[in-house]
Design a protein around this motif. Structure first.
Motif, PDB file in Angstrom:
ATOM      1  N   ASP A  85       0.828  -1.204   0.000  1.00 37.74           N
ATOM      2  CA  ASP A  85       0.000   0.000   0.000  1.00 37.74           C
ATOM      3  C   ASP A  85       0.863   1.255   0.000  1.00 37.74           C
ATOM      4  O   ASP A  85       1.792   1.360   0.803  1.00 37.74           O
ATOM      5  CB  ASP A  85      -0.873   0.066   1.263  1.00 37.74           C
ATOM      6  N   ARG A 109      -2.565  -1.252  -3.517  1.00 40.22           N
ATOM      7  CA  ARG A 109      -3.399  -0.055  -3.362  1.00 40.22           C
ATOM      8  C   ARG A 109      -2.556   1.219  -3.430  1.00 40.22           C
ATOM      9  O   ARG A 109      -1.581   1.351  -2.690  1.00 40.22           O
ATOM     10  CB  ARG A 109      -4.135  -0.118  -2.012  1.00 40.22           C
ATOM     11  N   ASN A 111      -3.177   5.254  -3.218  1.00 42.68           N
ATOM     12  CA  ASN A 111      -4.156   6.310  -2.964  1.00 42.68           C
ATOM     13  C   ASN A 111      -3.434   7.657  -2.818  1.00 42.68           C
ATOM     14  O   ASN A 111      -2.747   7.908  -1.843  1.00 42.68           O
ATOM     15  CB  ASN A 111      -4.953   5.991  -1.692  1.00 42.68           C
ATOM     16  N   ILE A 134      -6.479  -1.201  -6.476  1.00 40.57           N
ATOM     17  CA  ILE A 134      -7.191   0.044  -6.169  1.00 40.57           C
ATOM     18  C   ILE A 134      -6.296   1.237  -6.490  1.00 40.57           C
ATOM     19  O   ILE A 134      -5.190   1.350  -5.955  1.00 40.57           O
ATOM     20  CB  ILE A 134      -7.605   0.095  -4.681  1.00 40.57           C
TER      21      ILE A 134
END
Ligand SMILES: *[C@@H]1O[C@H](CO)[C@@H](O)[C@H](O)[C@H]1NC(C)=O
Ligand SMILES: *[C@@H]1O[C@H](CO)[C@@H](O)[C@H](O)[C@H]1NC(C)=O
Ligand SMILES: *[C@@H]1O[C@H](CO)[C@@H](O)[C@H](O)[C@H]1NC(C)=O
Ligand SMILES: *[C@@H]1O[C@H](CO)[C@@H](O)[C@H](O)[C@H]1NC(C)=O
Ligand SMILES: *[C@@H]1O[C@H](CO)[C@@H](O)[C@H](O)[C@H]1NC(C)=O
Ligand SMILES: *[C@@H]1O[C@H](CO)[C@@H](O)[C@H](O)[C@H]1NC(C)=O
Ligand SMILES: *[C@@H]1O[C@H](CO)[C@@H](O)[C@H](O)[C@H]1NC(C)=O
Ligand SMILES: *[C@@H]1O[C@H](CO)[C@@H](O)[C@H](O)[C@H]1NC(C)=O
Ligand SMILES: *[C@@H]1O[C@H](CO)[C@@H](O)[C@H](O)[C@H]1NC(C)=O
Ligand SMILES: *[C@@H]1O[C@H](CO)[C@@H](O)[C@H](O)[C@H]1NC(C)=O
Ligand SMILES: *[C@@H]1O[C@H](CO)[C@@H](O)[C@H](O)[C@H]1NC(C)=O
Ligand SMILES: *[C@@H]1O[C@H](CO)[C@@H](O)[C@H](O)[C@H]1NC(C)=O
Length: 723
Positions: A85, A109, A111, A134
């Motif tokens: 992440d 992921r 973000n 994601i």
């Protein structure tokens, strides 16, 4: 201790979840005792990303080459020390997104939302990544076109892609999605995409569930292929340029819960056989399109429907009584259509969840149905501009939660009765009653107390007679008071100054007399130069005003105004008028004011509209008026003023119509030129003054002229009301 994360964010059953959690616990204990660190290679990919930033929000403090990158801010690793992440939302990052992140072999992921990242998105690297599931880069300043990607054969794992609220342009890629068999959600809202919208997701991605294309420039027809998305729950496509009818195929997407196409150019009728296929629908928003025809009876079968927005279309016919079967309804918005008939045919008593009913501008007739009073959760009720009649029922007092009530432009009667009922609504902030109660008396009854939270009261255009009652000055939270176009007489109560939040007063077109209500100049809100006030409105209830549309177009809630024009006021304009520093608009026209224009008026530095025309004013025009930089509409015509017209500043923009009818005035725009003209030096509009004020000024200037003109032409019955 390093946090542990599952490689995948979704698990299918709670049994499985429990098993996994047990397993995870073992792993976490294991991790706690193991020693390990991310690879130098991963470190270098992260440092390349850091190097691409022009503002790292303090990240470099944590991202030190000599420490384990699994401990770096925003980084999470798996048990085997792979970076899974990169979560850097809202870190104040600026600069470019380096494609190096795509080289992190185990990244699941990414973000980066809510930063100020700019430049192009490394689209091919990130979207075609063989690990990322994601990807969220929403709320940045990324720009450029998204290219069609080269033909791929390998299936990609991407499940969620959020690129909303950026500056992307161009056509949206359509073939790229063939290898996205795992795609679940795509949010491309609030960019500037053009051309045909993509629709073919579900050919490859059977689990596709959320698509948001709203606030773009997509055009053409709605893609019928979306109908093949059997799992599609959310389809938002409002604020685009879609046209044509909703394709029949779309209604095959029977999992739809949220369907919105508001503010497009769609047409056609709502097909009843189609609509019942969407039995899970909870929000249907087709507002501001060109749909016609009737609302189908089958709508009653949408048992889960909570919001129905069909306002701003061309729908007609009667409202089907089956609507009473949609017991979960919270919002019914049908405003600005041509729907007719007696509302009493709907049984509202089963709709106890209703919060908003908006029927503005339709053809409904009859009385307000008694069953509506069972909707005790109603916050907003707008019935204005229909053909309702009758008196307010005593049962109306059950609507104790009402915050917004607008019934203007109907044929309701007995204002005394109406006020005694609504005064008890503790949460009522907006009450718009104008154009009803024709030729009745405005009650002066001292028992009219209550209205604790009323902020906006409008009872205009009702030909009401009587005085401005004292109970009005007890409405201590009042911000806007409009009583124009009535036949009110007497003077303005001196206690008006107890309305300490009042910033908007329109009592024009009455028969009021006496001197200028000097107490007005003591109202704190009008004196303050701080301009921070805003109405507390019920969300979604925009107030419309046909009057301001013509005259002071963008007036809205934020303009401070005193309009006492077209009355019988006499005496001098007191110098205290210069205290109302907040004023944008001051209209004293068509009265019988005499004496000189007080020079203190030049202190009203925010003034944009000043109308003193058609009085008996004498003496000079104060030359300092040319310092009012925002003044865009000005008139002193038809008085008895004398001497030179000030020059410079905004005065160079006013034509002779602003000064006509004053034989003793002289100036370059009049036939009567001054003999010796002194040029008054004046500072020009400084550049740091707000540009919206300037734009407002231009609009006001334009519509002021039109407004005055319209006053002299036919007065439409409802021209001056608010709804
Ligand atoms: C980080 O450290 C490694 C050696 O541990 C070195 O090879 C590399 O150049 C360093 N990178 C940077 C950006 O300083
Ligand atoms: C990204 O982070 C923001 C802020 O924490 C969060 O609101 C958003 O849901 C995250 N995106 C995804 C796809 O989880
Ligand atoms: C971006 O969209 C995804 C999918 O709808 C959502 O989970 C995420 O919260 C969104 N991000 C933000 C910042 O709202
Ligand atoms: C898409 O992103 C916007 C923010 O830009 C958000 O308001 C909206 O709810 C998102 N759509 C979906 C379907 O989650
Ligand atoms: C759309 O983006 C603009 C900036 O580009 C932003 O100001 C606005 O709030 C966004 N709208 C929504 C609905 O997220
Ligand atoms: C959508 O489904 C229909 C019927 O199931 C099928 O005929 C059509 O080819 C599908 N469309 C696409 C683009 O797959
Ligand atoms: C989808 O809709 C079309 C048109 O309404 C219809 O002919 C077709 O049979 C539907 N397909 C499925 C799979 O329901
Ligand atoms: C739906 O509404 C109609 C008309 O009001 C009524 O006759 C009917 O019984 C209702 N059906 C259900 C299932 O409530
Ligand atoms: C509204 O509908 C009525 C019939 O109910 C019709 O006579 C009238 O012309 C329609 N008005 C508009 C503006 O379409
Ligand atoms: C109400 O409107 C309907 C439909 O337009 C009409 O048939 C009916 O006569 C009207 N009733 C009254 C009392 O005006
Ligand atoms: C009035 O509004 C307040 C605050 O929004 C709310 O807590 C209260 O329940 C409301 N009262 C009624 C009668 O709805
Ligand atoms: C208006 O209503 C009041 C209070 O309900 C009542 O006393 C009065 O008689 C009514 N006036 C007329 C003209 O019906």
């Amino acid at each position: 201790m390093r946090p542990f994360h599952f490689p995948s964010s979704r698990s299918s059953s709670s049994k499985l979840l429990t098993d996994l959690l047990g397993f995870a616990l073992v792993l976490v204990l294991c991790v706690a005792c193991s020693i390990g660190s991310c690879t130098d290679q991963e470190k270098s990919f992260l440092l390349q990303f850091l190097a691409g930033l022009s503002e790292d929000g303090g990240l470099a403090m944590s991202w030190q080459n000599d420490t384990d990158c699994c401990t770096w801010e925003g980084i999470t690793c798996s048990t085997d020390m792979m970076i899974t992440d990169v979560l850097l939302a809202s870190k104040g990052l600026e600069g470019h997104i380096s494609p190096s992140l795509a080289n992190l072999p185990g990244l699941l992921r990414l973000n980066l939302s809510h930063n100020s990242l700019s430049g192009e998105l490394p689209w091919e690297d990130l979207v075609l990544s063989s690990s990322i599931i994601i990807l969220d880069v929403s709320f940045n300043r990324l720009s450029g076109d998204l290219q069609e990607l080269p033909a791929q054969t390998t299936i990609r794992p991407l499940q969620v892609l959020n690129i909303s609220t950026n500056l992307f342009t161009g056509q949206f890629p359509s073939t790229t999605w063939k290898v996205m068999n795992n795609l679940v959600a795509l949010n491309a809202s609030n960019n500037s995409f053009t051309g045909q919208a993509p629709g073919s997701f579900c050919i490859s991605a059977p689990s596709f569930a959320e698509l948001d294309l709203s606030f773009n420039k997509f055009g053409g027809g709605v893609p019928p292929d979306l109908g093949n998305c059997s799992m599609l729950r959310v389809l938002k496509a409002g604020h685009n340029n879609f046209n044509g009818a909703l394709p029949d195929e779309l209604f095959n997407a029977s999992s739809l819960e949220y369907l919105s196409f508001q503010n497009n150019g769609l047409n056609g009728v709502l097909n009843g056989a189609n609509i019942i296929k969407l039995s899970k629908l909870s929000v249907l928003n087709l507002e501001n399109n060109m749909f016609s025809g009737k609302i189908p009876k089958s709508i009653g079968q949408l048992k889960r429907l909570e919001e129905l927005h069909l306002g701003g279309n061309n729908m007609y016919g009667e409202l089907p009584s089956t609507l009473g079967n949609c017991t979960n309804l919270k919002i019914i918005d049908l405003k600005v259509n041509n729907i007719s008939g007696d509302l009493g045919k709907i049984n509202f008593s089963s709709l106890s969840n209703l919060k908003v009913i908006d029927l503005l501008t339709n053809n409904f007739n009859g009385t307000i149905p008694e069953s509506i009073y069972a909707c005790t959760n109603l916050i907003a009720l707008r019935l204005s501009r229909n053909n309702f009649h009758g008196i307010f029922s005593p049962r109306m007092n059950r609507l104790m939660s009402l915050s917004f009530l607008s019934v203007g432009g109907n044929a309701f009667t007995n204002i005394t009765n109406a006020l005694h009922i609504v005064k008890r609504f503790r949460n009522l902030t907006t009450l718009l009653l104008g154009g009803n109660f024709k030729h009745e008396a405005l009650p002066g009854d001292e028992t009219l107390d209550g209205f604790e939270n009323l902020q906006h009261l409008e009872i205009s255009g009702s030909s009401l007679h009587g005085n401005i009652p004292l109970w009005l000055s007890k409405l201590s939270n009042l911000k806007k008071l409009e009583l124009c176009y009535n036949q009110l007489s007497g003077s303005v109560p001196t206690r008006i100054n107890s309305l300490s939040f009042l910033y908007y007063l329109d009592i024009s077109n009455n028969r009021l007399t006496g001197e200028f209500p000097t107490k007005l100049t003591q109202i704190p809100m009008l004196k303050s130069d701080r301009r921070t006030y805003q109405d507390e409105r019920v969300p979604g209830m925009t107030i419309y005003s046909s009057f301001s549309f013509f005259k002071y177009r963008q007036y809205g809630a934020f303009f401070t105004a005193i309009n006492i024009s077209k009355n019988g006021f006499t005496g001098v304009i007191p110098p205290e008028i210069g205290q109302m520093k907040a004023l944008d608009i001051l209209d004293l026209s068509f009265n019988s004011f005499s004496g000189e224009i007080p020079p203190a008026i030049c202190n009203l530095s925010n003034l944009e509209v000043l109308d003193l025309s058609n009085n008996n004013l004498a003496g000079p025009i104060p030359s300092e008026l040319n310092k009012l930089h925002f003044l865009s509409a000005f008139s002193v015509s038809n008085n008895d003023l004398e001497g030179p017209i000030p020059t410079g500043g905004q005065f160079d923009t006013f034509g002779n119509s602003s000064f006509n009818g004053n034989p003793k005035l002289c100036g370059p725009m009049l036939s009567h030129h001054c003999i010796s003209q002194k040029a008054v030096p004046v500072s020009t509009l400084s550049t740091n003054q707000s540009s919206d004020k300037f734009i407002f000024g231009i609009t006001v200037g334009l519509f002021f002229a039109l407004g005055v003109l319209l006053d002299q032409i036919v007065l439409s019955r409802l021209r001056f009301l608010q709804f």
